[in-house]
Design a protein around this motif. Structure first.
Motif, short mmCIF file in Angstrom:
data_model
loop_
_atom_site.label_atom_id
_atom_site.label_comp_id
_atom_site.label_asym_id
_atom_site.label_seq_id
_atom_site.Cartn_x
_atom_site.Cartn_y
_atom_site.Cartn_z
N TYR A 196 0.61 -1.31 0.00
CA TYR A 196 -0.05 -0.15 0.02
C TYR A 196 1.08 1.25 0.07
CZ TYR A 196 -3.07 3.85 1.94
OH TYR A 196 -3.72 5.01 1.97
N THR A 197 2.09 1.35 0.84
CA THR A 197 2.90 2.36 0.87
C THR A 197 3.54 2.71 -0.28
OG1 THR A 197 3.38 1.97 3.27
CG2 THR A 197 4.76 3.48 2.08
N LEU A 198 3.89 1.46 -1.13
CA LEU A 198 4.76 1.75 -2.37
C LEU A 198 3.61 2.12 -3.42
CD1 LEU A 198 6.90 1.15 -4.27
CD2 LEU A 198 6.02 -1.23 -4.39
N PHE A 199 2.40 1.71 -3.36
CA PHE A 199 1.32 2.26 -4.50
C PHE A 199 0.99 3.64 -4.28
CE2 PHE A 199 -3.17 3.26 -4.61
CZ PHE A 199 -3.27 3.04 -6.24
N VAL A 200 0.90 4.05 -2.77
CA VAL A 200 0.59 5.49 -2.79
C VAL A 200 1.54 6.32 -3.10
CG1 VAL A 200 -0.05 7.08 -0.89
CG2 VAL A 200 -1.27 4.96 -0.78
N SER A 201 2.97 5.86 -2.72
CA SER A 201 4.15 6.98 -3.09
C SER A 201 4.00 7.18 -4.54
CB SER A 201 5.29 6.20 -2.58
OG SER A 201 5.31 6.04 -1.03
N ARG A 202 3.90 6.02 -5.38
CA ARG A 202 4.02 6.12 -6.63
C ARG A 202 2.94 6.94 -7.30
NH1 ARG A 202 7.22 2.59 -9.49
NH2 ARG A 202 5.79 2.72 -11.25
N PHE A 203 1.79 6.93 -6.75
CA PHE A 203 0.46 7.59 -7.11
C PHE A 203 0.75 9.24 -6.75
CE2 PHE A 203 -3.48 10.03 -6.01
CZ PHE A 203 -4.05 9.73 -7.17
N LEU A 204 1.41 9.53 -5.73
CA LEU A 204 1.47 10.91 -5.28
C LEU A 204 2.51 11.37 -6.13
CD1 LEU A 204 1.25 10.65 -1.65
CD2 LEU A 204 -0.47 11.66 -2.96
N ILE A 205 3.60 10.61 -6.45
CA ILE A 205 4.60 11.20 -7.38
C ILE A 205 4.24 11.41 -8.79
CG2 ILE A 205 7.02 10.54 -8.46
CD1 ILE A 205 7.58 9.12 -5.92
N LYS A 206 3.24 10.67 -9.08
CA LYS A 206 2.88 10.62 -10.52
C LYS A 206 1.75 11.75 -10.43
CE LYS A 206 0.26 8.19 -14.33
NZ LYS A 206 -0.42 7.03 -14.55
N SER A 207 0.95 12.23 -9.57
CA SER A 207 -0.16 13.30 -9.70
C SER A 207 0.53 14.49 -9.38
CB SER A 207 -1.13 12.94 -8.60
OG SER A 207 -2.12 13.80 -8.74
N ILE A 208 1.25 14.60 -8.15
CA ILE A 208 1.96 15.89 -7.93
C ILE A 208 3.18 16.20 -8.59
CG2 ILE A 208 2.82 17.14 -6.03
CD1 ILE A 208 1.47 15.26 -4.10
N GLY A 209 3.95 15.44 -8.98
CA GLY A 209 5.21 15.73 -9.76
C GLY A 209 6.37 14.99 -9.22
N GLU A 260 8.95 16.47 -8.10
CA GLU A 260 9.49 17.43 -7.13
C GLU A 260 9.37 16.78 -5.82
OE1 GLU A 260 5.93 19.62 -9.10
OE2 GLU A 260 7.71 18.26 -9.58
N ILE A 261 8.20 16.04 -5.72
CA ILE A 261 7.66 15.56 -4.47
C ILE A 261 8.33 14.40 -3.90
CG2 ILE A 261 5.80 14.29 -5.04
CD1 ILE A 261 5.98 16.84 -2.16
N LYS A 262 9.11 13.59 -4.93
CA LYS A 262 9.76 12.34 -4.45
C LYS A 262 10.88 12.28 -3.63
CE LYS A 262 12.50 9.07 -7.09
NZ LYS A 262 13.27 8.51 -8.44
N ASN A 263 11.59 13.34 -3.41
CA ASN A 263 12.33 13.29 -2.14
C ASN A 263 11.76 13.49 -0.83
OD1 ASN A 263 14.60 13.02 -3.85
ND2 ASN A 263 15.13 15.41 -4.05
N VAL A 264 10.62 14.19 -0.92
CA VAL A 264 9.78 14.44 0.50
C VAL A 264 9.17 12.92 0.87
CG1 VAL A 264 8.00 15.46 1.40
CG2 VAL A 264 9.32 16.74 -0.10
N ILE A 265 8.84 12.38 -0.05
CA ILE A 265 7.79 11.13 -0.04
C ILE A 265 8.97 10.11 0.29
CG2 ILE A 265 6.50 9.43 -1.19
CD1 ILE A 265 5.29 11.47 -2.79
N PHE A 266 10.10 10.02 -0.20
CA PHE A 266 11.14 9.13 0.15
C PHE A 266 11.63 9.24 1.53
CE2 PHE A 266 12.93 6.86 -3.87
CZ PHE A 266 11.52 6.66 -4.29
#
Length: 572
Positions: free
Chosen positions: A99-112, A114-120
């Motif tokens: 679930y965490t992996l799916f949500v992380s990928r979804f947010l990065i795809k939807s927001i952009g 630039e949010i990747k480092n924050v999520i990781f």
């Protein structure tokens, strides 16, 4: 073949390989967290999942004043884990990781990106802190945190970047918020704030009434309509209304001031109560920043991050986002205290998630602002905000890492207990009864009920003070037991729940037991009495906790003797 080799080569490029390595570490941490601690509320959810797989649905099939979502998640996990708590935790850890992996990928795809480092960064800190804060358990509040934080992040980041909400965003928001509300009604105010925020963001770029707008509103509403249909079809609406609303208002909600005799709750006043309590405790916490209490830096760091986040958003003229961020922090504390929350206060999960995300977002954003800012005044402000946040966050990260290491080390070295499938009462019950028999085990024994292989004697599996004070529940529980006539009842009348014992708050139940049942401690067969052949402990006392229905005494005593659980002694 060449195409396959190209794809394989692409996958193992440096960026993909580093991502794979990162997620492998996260999975290992999730797995390590699995074997830490157990808690009755989690067994409540697991037992509910077990019941669902055996045809008993929440409310109409078994009493609960919690939301139904955690039970259905447990049912999904139990489907793969079976009647084992250890396997349950392992399967749940895998589900939580996916679930965490799916949500992380979804947010990065939807927001952009630039949010990747924050999520990781957030996921890494979350994994380390999960052991300490019990995020690895299937508890209503921790599940709600995993559901609500992605929606809060999605809306906030879209607003900061002035991006429009897409239909996939609305679907994600609808599913996550509905599941969160149906997991715990505590977050109804927070979810209403999310809907208002989404409404403002969505209609900022849309005509008020068009086909796309109607579709978006329909997507938000449909899950609630489906839940209403579920209640109607399963004929559980009346039980759901009483268990989840009436019972909670009259007998369970503890942080709503009301005069004697008042049993109803005014929703608007309750919203004010939550806000008042939050700000009162939050400002008391902020005063402690000057003390530099690095031995327990968690709550102070969260407060610093929340204030810093609000100031940063205001400095960027994101007034709407700042306002809603404050509302999110406020109504994430419907049942928690930001001043005193600690390791076992899992009700703080949503607030902790929000604050951890704020820390990660600010680290990335403030460093970027400081490096690019040329205006000396603004640069000074960002540096002024960053220094205390970085200092406290450093100690917070160290604190989480040490706690994770201590708990892992103790379990790995065998000096601290792991989790086990070792029920103490259930094996006795399974020896004495057949699968077609009934049993009641209480007053608060979800774990033992999970391991029993007989039918529950009542829809009401537990007996807490609120249930004892409710005429409907008290009478219903006694009626169920008088109907099913379980041969044995396992009951500790002096077990304290919420500071009280059922010997004092459950007169109907106690009267029924005294009339229809007898304990080995009181039973005499002529000049013979029966004493426990197994050690008497605080948890297991065959002589005082095992109540035998009077017409079944001979049958049960014979089985107790045959299984070497008791011995007969003569009375002089």
């Amino acid at each position: 073949m060449n195409g396959f080799l190209q794809k394989l080569s692409h996958f193992f490029r440096k960026e993909n390989f580093s991502n794979l390595f990162y997620w492998a570490i996260i999975f290992c941490i999730f797995f390590i967290n699995t074997f830490h601690e157990s808690y009755p509320d989690e067994f409540d959810n697991i037992l509910g999942g077990w019941y669902i797989l055996h045809g008993r649905l929440p409310y109409v099939g078994f009493f609960t004043h919690h939301g139904p979502v955690a039970y259905f998640i447990a049912a999904l996990v139990v489907l793969f884990s079976g009647q084992s708590f250890v396997r349950f935790r392992i399967v749940y850890a895998v589900l939580l990781f996916l679930y965490t992996l799916f949500v992380s990928r979804f947010l990065i795809k939807s927001i952009g990106k630039e949010i990747k480092n924050v999520i990781f960064l957030f996921v890494g800190i979350l994994a380390l802190s999960a052991t300490y804060y019990w995020f690895h358990m299937l508890l209503a509040d921790s599940v709600s945190a995993f559901l609500l934080l992605p929606s809060i992040a999605l809306l906030s980041m879209k607003a900061v970047q002035k991006k429009s909400l897409t239909i996939p965003d609305v679907i994600f928001l609808s599913v996550s918020t509905t599941l969160a509300v149906l997991c715990s009604l505590t977050y109804i105010y927070l979810v209403l704030c999310l809907y208002l925020f989404a409404f403002i963001l969505y209609f900022r770029n849309e005509i008020l009434f068009n086909r796309r707008t109607v579709l978006a509103i329909g997507i938000i509403i449909v899950p609630y309509i489906l839940f209403g249909l579920y209640l109607v079809i399963t004929r559980s609406f009346s039980d759901y209304y009483y268990d989840a609303f009436v019972f909670n208002q009259k007998y369970y909600i503890y942080n709503y001031p009301r005069p004697a005799g008042i049993t109803t709750i005014n929703p608007l006043r309750f919203a004010i109560v939550i806000a008042h309590d939050f700000f009162d405790r939050f400002f008391a916490l902020l005063v402690q920043v000057r003390d530099f209490n690095f031995s327990y830096p968690a709550n102070i760091t969260f407060a610093i991050a929340d204030v810093t986040m609000a100031i940063y958003l205001i400095s960027k003229r994101k007034f709407l986002v700042a306002c809603f961020f404050i509302l999110f922090c406020t109504y994430a504390n419907g049942r928690s205290n930001p001043l005193t929350s600690g390791e076992t206060d899992y009700q703080s999960a949503v607030y902790i998630f929000i604050s951890l995300f704020a820390i990660c977002f600010l680290f990335v954003s403030l460093l970027k602002e400081i490096s690019k800012e040329t205006e000396s005044a603004k640069k000074f402000i960002y540096q002024f905000l960053f220094i205390p946040l970085a200092l406290y966050s450093l100690f917070l990260g160290t604190y989480f890492f040490n706690k994770f290491g201590d708990k892992f080390y103790g379990k790995y070295m065998g000096t601290a207990p792991l989790i086990y499938d070792r029920p103490q009462v259930a094996p006795i019950i399974n020896l004495l009864l057949k699968p077609t028999d009934y049993v009641w085990v209480g007053p608060f024994e979800f774990e033992e009920l999970f391991y029993t292989n007989v039918a529950p004697a009542s829809r009401y599996d537990i007996l807490n003070p609120g249930m004892g004070e409710s005429d409907r529940i008290s009478q219903g529980q006694v009626t169920d037991i008088e109907t099913t006539k379980p041969k044995i009842v396992w009951y500790n009348p002096n077990f304290y729940i919420l500071g009280r014992k059922p010997a004092d708050y459950a007169p109907l139940f106690n009267t029924m037991l005294a009339r229809d049942y007898v304990t080995l401690y009181d039973y005499r067969d002529g000049k013979t009495k029966y004493i426990s052949a197994i050690p008497i402990t605080q948890r297991v006392d065959l002589e005082k906790y095992l109540y035998i229905r009077k017409e079944n005494v001979n049958e049960i005593v014979r089985k107790l003797l045959a299984d070497n659980l008791v011995v007969a002694v003569s009375i002089k």
